[in-house]
Design a protein around this motif. Structure first.
Motif, PDB file in Angstrom:
ATOM      1  N   VAL B  65       0.815  -1.213   0.000  1.00 34.26           N
ATOM      2  CA  VAL B  65       0.000   0.000   0.000  1.00 34.26           C
ATOM      3  C   VAL B  65       0.854   1.271   0.000  1.00 34.26           C
ATOM      4  O   VAL B  65       0.408   2.340  -0.383  1.00 34.26           O
ATOM      5  CB  VAL B  65      -0.961  -0.020   1.213  1.00 34.26           C
ATOM      6  CG1 VAL B  65      -0.173   0.090   2.520  1.00 34.26           C
ATOM      7  CG2 VAL B  65      -2.020   1.055   1.121  1.00 34.26           C
ATOM      8  N   ASP B  66       2.112   1.143   0.400  1.00 33.55           N
ATOM      9  CA  ASP B  66       2.981   2.314   0.488  1.00 33.55           C
ATOM     10  C   ASP B  66       3.581   2.704  -0.855  1.00 33.55           C
ATOM     11  O   ASP B  66       4.260   3.709  -0.962  1.00 33.55           O
ATOM     12  CB  ASP B  66       4.108   2.046   1.493  1.00 33.55           C
ATOM     13  CG  ASP B  66       4.815   0.725   1.226  1.00 33.55           C
ATOM     14  OD1 ASP B  66       4.175  -0.184   0.659  1.00 33.55           O
ATOM     15  OD2 ASP B  66       5.997   0.587   1.581  1.00 33.55           O
ATOM     16  N   ASP B 200      -5.670  -5.866   5.095  1.00 33.50           N
ATOM     17  CA  ASP B 200      -5.635  -5.180   3.818  1.00 33.50           C
ATOM     18  C   ASP B 200      -5.209  -6.122   2.679  1.00 33.50           C
ATOM     19  O   ASP B 200      -5.760  -6.119   1.595  1.00 33.50           O
ATOM     20  CB  ASP B 200      -4.652  -4.013   3.993  1.00 33.50           C
ATOM     21  CG  ASP B 200      -4.430  -3.266   2.719  1.00 33.50           C
ATOM     22  OD1 ASP B 200      -5.351  -3.230   1.899  1.00 33.50           O
ATOM     23  OD2 ASP B 200      -3.337  -2.698   2.562  1.00 33.50           O
ATOM     24  N   LYS B 201      -4.229  -6.961   2.959  1.00 32.44           N
ATOM     25  CA  LYS B 201      -3.683  -7.817   1.898  1.00 32.44           C
ATOM     26  C   LYS B 201      -4.500  -9.097   1.744  1.00 32.44           C
ATOM     27  O   LYS B 201      -5.406  -9.364   2.525  1.00 32.44           O
ATOM     28  CB  LYS B 201      -2.234  -8.167   2.236  1.00 32.44           C
ATOM     29  CG  LYS B 201      -1.312  -6.944   2.222  1.00 32.44           C
ATOM     30  CD  LYS B 201       0.136  -7.359   2.132  1.00 32.44           C
ATOM     31  CE  LYS B 201       0.978  -6.157   1.730  1.00 32.44           C
ATOM     32  NZ  LYS B 201       2.363  -6.516   1.442  1.00 32.44           N
ATOM     33  N   SER B 202      -4.121  -9.899   0.754  1.00 34.15           N
ATOM     34  CA  SER B 202      -4.845 -11.154   0.557  1.00 34.15           C
ATOM     35  C   SER B 202      -4.403 -12.185   1.588  1.00 34.15           C
ATOM     36  O   SER B 202      -5.151 -13.077   1.947  1.00 34.15           O
ATOM     37  CB  SER B 202      -4.613 -11.673  -0.855  1.00 34.15           C
ATOM     38  OG  SER B 202      -3.238 -11.936  -1.044  1.00 34.15           O
ATOM     39  N   ARG B 203      -3.137 -12.078   2.029  1.00 28.46           N
ATOM     40  CA  ARG B 203      -2.616 -13.044   2.999  1.00 28.46           C
ATOM     41  C   ARG B 203      -2.619 -12.445   4.398  1.00 28.46           C
ATOM     42  O   ARG B 203      -2.273 -11.276   4.579  1.00 28.46           O
ATOM     43  CB  ARG B 203      -1.173 -13.441   2.636  1.00 28.46           C
ATOM     44  CG  ARG B 203      -1.042 -14.156   1.320  1.00 28.46           C
ATOM     45  CD  ARG B 203       0.424 -14.443   1.013  1.00 28.46           C
ATOM     46  NE  ARG B 203       0.552 -15.105  -0.289  1.00 28.46           N
ATOM     47  CZ  ARG B 203       0.619 -14.454  -1.453  1.00 28.46           C
ATOM     48  NH1 ARG B 203       0.580 -13.127  -1.474  1.00 28.46           N
ATOM     49  NH2 ARG B 203       0.723 -15.124  -2.580  1.00 28.46           N
ATOM     50  N   GLY B 558       1.970  10.542   1.113  1.00 24.80           N
ATOM     51  CA  GLY B 558       3.284  10.685   1.733  1.00 24.80           C
ATOM     52  C   GLY B 558       3.655   9.576   2.693  1.00 24.80           C
ATOM     53  O   GLY B 558       4.352   9.813   3.676  1.00 24.80           O
ATOM     54  N   LYS B 559       3.184   8.359   2.423  1.00 26.20           N
ATOM     55  CA  LYS B 559       3.482   7.268   3.352  1.00 26.20           C
ATOM     56  C   LYS B 559       4.986   7.065   3.517  1.00 26.20           C
ATOM     57  O   LYS B 559       5.454   6.720   4.592  1.00 26.20           O
ATOM     58  CB  LYS B 559       2.813   5.976   2.882  1.00 26.20           C
ATOM     59  CG  LYS B 559       1.307   6.044   3.029  1.00 26.20           C
ATOM     60  CD  LYS B 559       0.636   4.734   2.672  1.00 26.20           C
ATOM     61  CE  LYS B 559      -0.863   4.845   2.838  1.00 26.20           C
ATOM     62  NZ  LYS B 559      -1.493   5.734   1.850  1.00 26.20           N
ATOM     63  N   THR B 560       5.727   7.275   2.430  1.00 29.97           N
ATOM     64  CA  THR B 560       7.179   7.091   2.521  1.00 29.97           C
ATOM     65  C   THR B 560       7.921   8.418   2.630  1.00 29.97           C
ATOM     66  O   THR B 560       9.119   8.434   2.840  1.00 29.97           O
ATOM     67  CB  THR B 560       7.705   6.336   1.290  1.00 29.97           C
ATOM     68  OG1 THR B 560       7.209   6.998   0.119  1.00 29.97           O
ATOM     69  CG2 THR B 560       7.245   4.900   1.276  1.00 29.97           C
ATOM     70  N   TYR B 589      -7.208   6.414   3.858  1.00 32.99           N
ATOM     71  CA  TYR B 589      -5.805   6.034   4.038  1.00 32.99           C
ATOM     72  C   TYR B 589      -5.165   5.731   2.685  1.00 32.99           C
ATOM     73  O   TYR B 589      -4.023   6.077   2.424  1.00 32.99           O
ATOM     74  CB  TYR B 589      -5.745   4.810   4.950  1.00 32.99           C
ATOM     75  CG  TYR B 589      -4.391   4.157   5.052  1.00 32.99           C
ATOM     76  CD1 TYR B 589      -3.329   4.824   5.658  1.00 32.99           C
ATOM     77  CD2 TYR B 589      -4.177   2.880   4.546  1.00 32.99           C
ATOM     78  CE1 TYR B 589      -2.085   4.224   5.754  1.00 32.99           C
ATOM     79  CE2 TYR B 589      -2.935   2.276   4.644  1.00 32.99           C
ATOM     80  CZ  TYR B 589      -1.893   2.956   5.245  1.00 32.99           C
ATOM     81  OH  TYR B 589      -0.667   2.369   5.334  1.00 32.99           O
ATOM     82  N   SER B 590      -5.932   5.091   1.839  1.00 36.38           N
ATOM     83  CA  SER B 590      -5.490   4.735   0.496  1.00 36.38           C
ATOM     84  C   SER B 590      -6.709   4.928  -0.420  1.00 36.38           C
ATOM     85  O   SER B 590      -7.834   4.832   0.052  1.00 36.38           O
ATOM     86  CB  SER B 590      -5.040   3.271   0.537  1.00 36.38           C
ATOM     87  OG  SER B 590      -4.585   2.859  -0.711  1.00 36.38           O
TER      88      SER B 590
END
Ligand SMILES: [Zn+2]
Lengths: 89, 998
Positions: B65-66, B200-203, B558-560, B589-590
């Motif tokens: 997501v970042d 958030d992710k599939s795993r 600006g996550k990073t 957030y996204s």
């Protein structure tokens, strides 16, 4: 979305309610003489407070009762709710 | 094409299932379980797009997501969607994606000329460059910017996918399924709390999927799997993957978007594509982890420069190498973990560590594996245009100010680790006052405003053992308060490698004579030099610097980049970071798709559709319907190839000459009962109500407190303490609330009850000179003569065994009746009316004829009672009682409302008796007057008068009282019309009102 405690039904989501303005305004008695200024104050003039505010909401999609809600206009915190016939203390 | 960067084995992908896909028109394949990013990297593709401003080549920077760079246009099942992160998009058979931000192609990009002209595109360039001359904006600047920039193209096609909304309540919402999320979910679920765990992710598992740890003699992943499968079995737990909690709103309401079908080639039948969850949680546990932050150095945006954690994730989860000659550039131990993973997979990495003599278990391991480690070393600049080819590196002095001699070493990727930034977005959105944690050089949540707590890495806790302990405990404590259960969970044995402190180093100084771009914000192309310019130009507040430079304003929020930006501002300003403060985090957030936000409320579903009980009859008889508020009403009944104009004229004419019937079920109806009912009416209506006899109806007008007309209608006294009020269709709900307001709050002493009965009654208006004949046939046993049922009379009667109410009221101006029966008998009533009226030439009429009839009569309706007019304006002043007070009366004595030349309703006829007058047109004295031409009034409603066979309109006109006979002009600039007109009385037909009494 706010969570409002209807004094009749319990806690419900904001989308069941409609907003009704300042709860501290009293309608002048019918048939009584009133100055232009006082009438304007009743109809139009409102303070836009930041902070604690008593306001009216109607539980439109619920019990249809008008209720009084004390809410902080800046933080949305709700402190207290009253039935229509309960006096604001 | 072979997957030259795919490892022989390893990863969590399903190597038995090959998946083919297309990127920029070229065919590739990957495996089930890949993301688009991992599959492209496996195929050696690193050039994925162009940057927003300078159009520099862009590769992959993260693995989730970042990701600031790898944004693509996605094509799926005939639809296209912009703004998709390749690092999040799961691979499916037939997936197609294209680069954005490049024109004409990713390899040859015209906009890249900006890169060489970058002197012209510094901070604030949008504000400076494209402002002047103003006339250039539409024709030159905007089309150019739109073509050269942007993050893809939104589809203009109707979206056939389904999106749903769901409302949910829970005791605990836990956002993220890493170690802290799993532990807290487990212990709170064991206490019987109603838990939602969102990943958030599939795993599931978060960092447990990539870190070398041991929990209770299981690997991190095995432990995560066992916890998840246990949670899934528990009835009080909802576990959701592909579900991102993106917004934290008031009163602990959070919104989560669940991507149900985005990972499939096609949405399954009856499945939605996405689902938006509105979750009201008693408590929220934020377990969103942390995001690795980069170290800033020259050309740090070159494809091949990426986060070291991402490189590790590509190896461990996808079995993919991001490069075969990796350079790891780190200021902490995390880079070593990545390097060790490379080494395990047979690739020799070089570690550049900014620290002088760090010592820890992990570093010891790396040394034992013979990994090349250079201490006190930095990357000065990446070299290579479309992909990293080498790196300029140098030794750095202990004070981090001086660089040693620069040497160039070959490499094909640079994996950067500048330590970890807690993901505090949700906490910040909730109103939490965040604080700066010196130890980790980042903000962490502070004092909560709502019921939330942050756990683990999101709270700046970076060791697994501490995270698990804290999370098990918090989960247990919080759920205990809610459920009163206290089921202790035994704490598993944790094995993890100990790391040492990080170096608070974040930006490599420029070597003498070099002017490399050092990027802070990768998505918006904001470099160190841009921030410097903004500060030089006087921007101080971090919020202003953000807007001027666009730092952190891109879709990645600006996550990073945020923290490095703050570091820079604080350095230049000579302040500490907490004094600079961070900008406000706002939802989402996204990015969230518009479809998910809108949900099912699209097109016909945007509001409920209400139909009268006679609807199917109208359908069968060629009614053409129109939306009237939420109701569907017949607009006209089409005969042969009639159009609207012809049909409505025929229907209206038939009412004037024979008899017509109109479905008036939609009118608002309010039942009023109680000993004080008359008193209530007397206070809310402007006219007198105390002496209305039983069995009589009266027309009434209601005002708002400010004197404006709110609604009109008739109210009938059914019995001593029982009244039946009608309102307009549009105002029905407002009038009920209005009455309830006064009864509950202002006059609680009145003993009256009000209730809506709109749905309870079906209504038919029978209008026309022959309407009494029809009535006689319908009610042979009732006296419906002019004496038995006079104008404004009311009676109850028997309609072939069905109880009916007959009101002798008229909207059309003709002799007319309204018959009401209980809704279920509506269709029966209607059929009987048509049957009885046949010999008198009865025809149904729709809203268009209804309008015509009322307009030529001068009866006001919604277009005159539009919230801007007082009774006088509508010629309703005769209904204002002088003897009593009523709601709104005091306002009518205000100066403007009592003015002599006040606006008033008039009739308008075109001089040529032919030209139709558009509604909304203005009335002016002189059609050639210079603009702005003084407006005297406006056309409120228009029709073709069937009585006079020419156009007729109603208008609200200044000094209308004295304007009868004047010649004016109607002007409609919209329709490009100028029409000479004469002002006449608004009562164009039967001005004495004789017909209704006949
Ligand atoms: Zn209620």
């Amino acid at each position: 979305m706010l969570h409002i405690k209807c004094p009749h039904c319990g806690i419900r989501s904001q989308n069941e309610f409609s907003y009704g303005g300042d709860a501290t305004i009293k309608r002048p008695e019918l048939g009584k003489e009133i100055s232009d200024q006082d009438w304007d104050n009743f109809v139009y003039n409102r303070k836009s407070l930041r902070g604690k505010h008593w306001e009216l909401w109607q539980h439109l999609s619920g019990c249809r009762q008008w209720i009084k809600v004390q809410r902080d206009t800046a933080t949305h915190e709700i402190f207290k709710t009253l039935k229509a016939n309960e006096e604001i203390s | 094409m072979t997957q030259s960067f795919r490892l022989e084995s390893g990863g969590l992908i399903n190597r038995d299932k090959k998946i083919s896909f297309k990127f920029n028109g070229k065919n590739y394949f990957g495996y089930e379980g890949d993301t688009l990013a991992s599959a492209l990297i496996a195929n050696g593709v690193h050039l994925i797009g162009r940057s927003f401003k300078y159009h520099r080549p862009r590769g992959f920077f993260g693995a989730g997501v970042d990701e600031p760079y790898a944004i693509v246009q996605l094509y799926r099942n005939g639809e296209t969607e912009p703004n998709i992160k390749a690092t999040e998009q799961e691979l499916f058979e037939g997936l197609e994606a294209k680069s954005v931000n490049c024109w004409p192609s990713v390899n040859f990009d015209v906009g890249a000329i900006n890169n060489f002209l970058k002197i012209f595109l510094p901070a604030g360039f949008y504000y400076k460059t494209f402002m002047w001359p103003k006339s250039f904006w539409y024709k030159i600047y905007e089309p150019f910017i739109r073509k050269a920039a942007g993050l893809g193209t939104a589809s203009i096609k109707h979206d056939k996918e389904r999106y749903e909304h769901k409302y949910e309540y829970c005791d605990l919402l836990i956002t993220g399924s890493g170690p802290s999320g799993l532990a807290s979910a487990y212990s709170s679920a064991k206490n019987g709390a109603k838990v939602i765990l969102a990943e958030d992710k599939s795993r599931f598992g978060g960092t447990l999927l990539t870190s070398d740890v041991n929990i209770g003699n299981q690997s991190g992943k095995e432990w995560a799997d066992s916890i998840i499968s246990e949670l899934k079995e528990m009835p009080n737990v909802t576990v959701k993957n592909r579900s991102q909690v993106f917004g934290y709103y008031d009163h602990n309401m959070l919104v989560m978007s669940e991507r149900i079908s985005d990972h499939l080639p096609k949405t399954k039948k009856y499945h939605p594509k996405q689902r938006l969850w509105y979750i009201r949680a008693k408590e929220v546990l934020i377990s969103s982890g942390s995001i690795e932050r980069p170290i800033v150095f020259g050309n740090n945006d070159t494809p091949g420069v990426m986060l070291s954690s991402a490189a590790k994730e590509y190896m461990k989860v996808y079995g993919v190498l991001v490069g075969k000659k990796p350079l790891v550039f780190t200021n902490n131990d995390s880079g070593y973990e990545t390097a060790i993973e490379f080494k395990k997979n047979g690739v020799d990495p070089i570690i550049l560590d900014t620290r002088k003599e760090p010592q820890s278990e992990i570093i010891e391991d790396a040394k034992n594996m013979n990994i090349n480690i250079k201490n006190s070393y930095v990357v000065v600049a990446a070299q290579g245009y479309k992909k990293v080819k080498s790196a300029d590196i140098a030794k750095i002095s202990d004070d981090k100010e001086e660089l040693g001699s620069v040497q160039n070493i070959k490499c094909d990727c640079i994996c950067v680790s500048g330590f970890w930034t807690p993901t505090i977005h949700l906490a910040s959105q909730s109103g939490n006052k965040t604080k700066f944690n010196e130890e980790i050089d980042a903000f962490v949540p502070g004092v909560s405003k709502q019921n939330e707590k942050t756990l683990g890495a999101a709270n700046g806790i970076y060791t697994l053992e501490e995270t698990l302990k804290d999370s098990f405990e918090k989960g247990n404590q919080i759920s205990k308060e809610i459920t009163n259960n206290d089921n202790k969970v035994s704490f598993p044995n944790v094995v993890e490698k100990k790391s040492t402190v990080h170096d608070k180093f974040w930006c490599v100084p420029l070597p003498k004579g070099k002017n490399y771009k050092r990027f802070l914000d990768f998505q918006n192309d904001v470099a160190v030099s841009d921030i410097e310019i903004a500060l030089k130009e006087g921007y101080r507040s971090i919020e202003h610097v953000k807007r001027y430079t666009t730092l952190g304003m891109a879709t990645d929020q600006g996550k990073t980049s945020n923290l490095n930006g703050l570091q820079l501002v604080s350095k230049i300003e000579n302040k500490v970071v907490p004094a600079v403060g961070h900008t406000t985090f706002r939802p989402p957030y996204s990015p969230v798709s518009i479809g998910a936000i809108v949900g099912r409320e699209v097109g016909k579903h945007s509001k409920p559709t209400r139909k009268s009980p006679m609807h199917s009859w109208h359908e069968k008889n060629n009614a053409v319907f129109v939306d009237a508020g939420v109701w569907l009403r017949p607009r006209y009944y089409k005969r042969g190839d009639e159009n609207l104009f012809e049909a409505s004229k025929r229907e209206a004419k038939n009412v004037r000459t024979n008899v017509g019937v109109c479905d008036v079920t939609t009118l608002g109806k309010i039942d009023i009962k109680g000993p004080d009912a008359a008193e209530l009416l007397n206070r809310v209506y402007t006219n007198a109500w105390l002496k209305l006899p039983v069995g009589k109806a009266r027309y009434g007008v209601m005002l708002r407190e400010d004197g404006i007309v709110m609604d009109d209608g008739t109210t009938t006294r059914i019995s001593e303490n029982h009244y039946h009020m009608t309102t307009t269709t549009a105002q029905a709900a407002n009038v009920l609330s209005h009455l309830e307001y006064y009864l509950q709050l202002v006059w609680p002493e009145l003993n009256v009850n009000v209730v809506s009965t709109t749905e309870q009654w079906a209504g038919a208006a029978i209008a026309g000179p022959k309407s009494r004949e029809v009535l006689k046939k319908l009610f042979p046993n009732s006296d419906v003569t002019n004496e038995g049922l006079p104008f404004m009379g009311y009676m109850e009667a028997d309609l072939f065994g069905v109880k009916a109410k007959i009101f002798r009221i008229s909207f059309s101006g003709e002799l007319a009746y309204e018959v009401n029966v209980e809704s279920d008998y509506g269709y029966f009533m209607w059929e009987k009316i048509i049957e009885a009226g046949e010999q008198f030439g009865i025809q149904p009429y729709g809203t268009e004829a209804l309008s015509t009839l009322r307009i030529e009569m001068g009866h006001v309706a919604g277009s005159e009672l539009d919230g801007r007019t007082i009774p006088y304006d509508n010629s309703l002043e005769g209904l204002l009682s002088k003897k009593k007070d009523f709601i709104g009366k005091r306002s009518l004595s205000r100066k403007a409302f009592a003015a002599e030349d006040r606006q008033k309703i008039v009739g308008v006829v075109p001089l040529d008796k032919k030209t139709s007058i558009p509604e909304g047109s203005h009335l002016v004295k002189d059609s050639n007057a210079p603009l702005p031409n003084p407006k005297l009034g406006y056309i409120s409603a228009s029709c073709w008068s069937v009585e006079h066979d020419n156009p007729f309109s109603l208008a609200i006109l200044k000094d209308g009282k004295n304007m009868i006979g004047e010649k004016l002009f109607v002007m409609s600039p919209l329709k490009n019309k100028v029409i000479p007109v004469e002002i006449v009385s608004s009562h164009y037909v039967d001005p004495k009102g004789e017909r209704v009494r006949s």
